[in-house]
Scaffold this active site. Sequence first.
Site, PDB file in Angstrom:
ATOM      1  N   HIS A 129       0.818  -1.212   0.000  1.00 36.82           N
ATOM      2  CA  HIS A 129       0.000   0.000   0.000  1.00 36.82           C
ATOM      3  C   HIS A 129       0.854   1.265   0.000  1.00 36.82           C
ATOM      4  CE1 HIS A 129      -2.192  -3.252   2.052  1.00 36.82           C
ATOM      5  NE2 HIS A 129      -3.239  -2.803   1.400  1.00 36.82           N
TER       6      HIS A 129
ATOM      7  N   ASP B 144      -2.321   4.917   3.706  1.00 28.27           N
ATOM      8  CA  ASP B 144      -2.439   4.627   2.282  1.00 28.27           C
ATOM      9  C   ASP B 144      -3.489   5.500   1.601  1.00 28.27           C
ATOM     10  OD1 ASP B 144      -4.811   3.554   3.141  1.00 28.27           O
ATOM     11  OD2 ASP B 144      -4.179   1.475   2.937  1.00 28.27           O
ATOM     12  N   GLY B 145      -3.985   6.511   2.323  1.00 21.70           N
ATOM     13  CA  GLY B 145      -4.869   7.501   1.704  1.00 21.70           C
ATOM     14  C   GLY B 145      -6.310   7.076   1.545  1.00 21.70           C
ATOM     15  N   ASP B 146      -6.720   5.976   2.188  1.00 21.07           N
ATOM     16  CA  ASP B 146      -8.081   5.486   1.974  1.00 21.07           C
ATOM     17  C   ASP B 146      -9.065   5.884   3.071  1.00 21.07           C
ATOM     18  OD1 ASP B 146      -7.175   3.835   4.036  1.00 21.07           O
ATOM     19  OD2 ASP B 146      -8.216   2.070   3.277  1.00 21.07           O
TER      20      ASP B 146
ATOM     21  N   GLY C 256     -10.361   8.805   3.980  1.00 22.96           N
ATOM     22  CA  GLY C 256     -11.427   9.684   3.512  1.00 22.96           C
ATOM     23  C   GLY C 256     -12.453   8.941   2.691  1.00 22.96           C
TER      24      GLY C 256
ATOM     25  N   GLY D  33     -13.101   5.674   2.822  1.00 22.62           N
ATOM     26  CA  GLY D  33     -13.836   4.759   3.686  1.00 22.62           C
ATOM     27  C   GLY D  33     -14.864   5.460   4.552  1.00 22.62           C
TER      28      GLY D  33
ATOM     29  N   SER E 270     -11.386   1.024  10.185  1.00 25.11           N
ATOM     30  CA  SER E 270     -12.313   2.132  10.418  1.00 25.11           C
ATOM     31  C   SER E 270     -13.752   1.656  10.522  1.00 25.11           C
ATOM     32  CB  SER E 270     -12.189   3.172   9.293  1.00 25.11           C
ATOM     33  OG  SER E 270     -10.931   3.783   9.315  1.00 25.11           O
TER      34      SER E 270
ATOM     35  N   ASP F 282      -3.130  12.241  12.964  1.00 29.44           N
ATOM     36  CA  ASP F 282      -3.838  10.992  12.685  1.00 29.44           C
ATOM     37  C   ASP F 282      -5.199  11.262  12.051  1.00 29.44           C
ATOM     38  OD1 ASP F 282      -4.196   8.013  13.085  1.00 29.44           O
ATOM     39  OD2 ASP F 282      -5.927   8.792  14.164  1.00 29.44           O
TER      40      ASP F 282
ATOM     41  N   GLY G 271      -7.853   9.211  11.794  1.00 24.03           N
ATOM     42  CA  GLY G 271      -8.976   8.751  12.609  1.00 24.03           C
ATOM     43  C   GLY G 271      -9.336   9.740  13.703  1.00 24.03           C
TER      44      GLY G 271
END
Length: 582
Positions: free
Chosen positions: A221, A404-406, A408, A410, A450, A559, A561
């Site tokens: 990733h 890995d930029g996912d 947002g 998700g 998440s 972070d 989250g």
Amino acid sequence: MGTKKILNKDVSNVVEESLTGYLLAYQKYYKKIGEYNAFFYKGHRKDKVALVIGGGSGHEPLFTGYCGAGLADAVACGNVCASPNPELIMEAAKAVDQGKGVLFVYGNYAGDNLNFDMAEEMCQKEGIQTAHVREWDDFASAPKERITDRRGIAGDVYTIKIAGAACDAGLSLEEVVRITEKARDNTNTIGLATSPGTLPGNEKPTFEIADDEMEFGMGLHGEPGIERTKMMPCSEMVDRMYHELKAEMNLKEGDEIAVLVNGLGSTPLLELNLVYYELYKRMHKDGLKVYDAEVKTYCTCMEMGGFSITFLKLDEELKSYYDAPCYSPYYAKGAAEQVTWEAQEEEEIEFDESDIEAAPIIRSKEGVLEELNVEDARNMLLYIADKIIANKPYLTEIDSAIGDGDHGIGMAGGMQKAKRKLLKLEDQENVYRIFEEAGQAMLMSMGGASGVIFGSLYLAGAKGMESKNVLTAFDLAEMEEKSLAAIQERGGAKVGDKTMVDALAPAVEALKKNADLGLLEMLKQAEEAARIGMEDTKKYVAKFGRAKSLLERAIGHQDAGATSVYLIFQGMREFVEGTLKY
């Protein structure tokens, strides 16, 4: 210039659409499982341990390409670079369970571990015996003393192959697990990245690297590897990777190995064959016996440039399962006549492609709300959902720095699912039911860590609460305290670990301390506590997720989250105060 992608205008359905195309093309072999992004092999053997595999999409042909005769019985497909959710995994298991137990094989990532663990618990409650083997072949991702922190990459292929053969041999679940773990523990992989991939819906790639640079040991990733260097000739790349593998596995003259040279997405076969040429010269010189070798693209990250090398050290027992015939459209061994399938009529597969626009937000009165009735609670969660969706680019940017930029993608996807559920609810009298429904929708749609964590933020605190038609400041504080406890129990994170808990824990403490001041003042204090907690994550080394491999390099970065938690509390405060803005 960014990477040109072949996508539809609405990328939120890319996994469903891609999977539909795959299943339509190969429908003589496979059948979709209900409305889930999961499918099973129609010709799987009966009266045996079932093998279920799965993980994030975007790594094709992993995992979809390794389901078939002598391979996995079913596949659970998550969103791009995010694990499948527990319900999806459980339904895949139920579709192929033969009463002999189900073995789950998947990569060792935080989101996969959380979701597959929860799926196992759900299966066991329904009387299905389960076990799991987590793949951790990427030895560059952690030292031997922390082997359980290592990631799973292309070595998944060998572990799935041998697990499938052991299941088809009719062995007990305990024996299948033993053989699968033996295969896993004799498999190691090292990768090299020359260029990044770009996730659908993201404008920026998963990482940045100069045109004249490459990175040894980089994760699938874009997780940092051993060392970033200038580009070098193929012979020098292979020489270093080979000696790293040989030392890690303590290989010596006469050892028998299977070898897999894997392209990461955009590396052409001409170059991959050159890699094997250089690799073979070194193996031959050292007296290693190549029992079998394959050069292909097995495990990718979109159009990432580079390759990986995987060694599987074999003995007579492992050879017997490695040699067993198998077939899928992307991976096969043995004679073709040994493989059969059931002819079936063509099936039409439909997906709900509708998207949800920004919801009209209605409050029960002008000015400050002293409590939340059922409709207020629903509208507040709708408002928060739209706020998170509007901040998708911001969350993506933050996550891209150390993840890995996912995140947002998700979060926005999960909030869309929550909105769909909330907008369909009618005539509700229990305010806690609103939070339960929203949390359940997020949990079962987002995948990844998440999905479990942020779904629990709404779901865990509301579940089991006595029915009420209004929510007071004290009720909200109690609910979020329960959610925090459940999240920490499930994920194990504490303040200082650079996770969403860094924002949530102080926010919950502020809720408890200020509940007697009323709903608005309590939420103001919680919002500020969450903001400070979010800012504090810049000082921490990550202990969870993909950022943990960065160690001190994660310091200075916020972070994602924790940022989402802050936005959620900010949204609560804005709704209660009547100052709505995205």
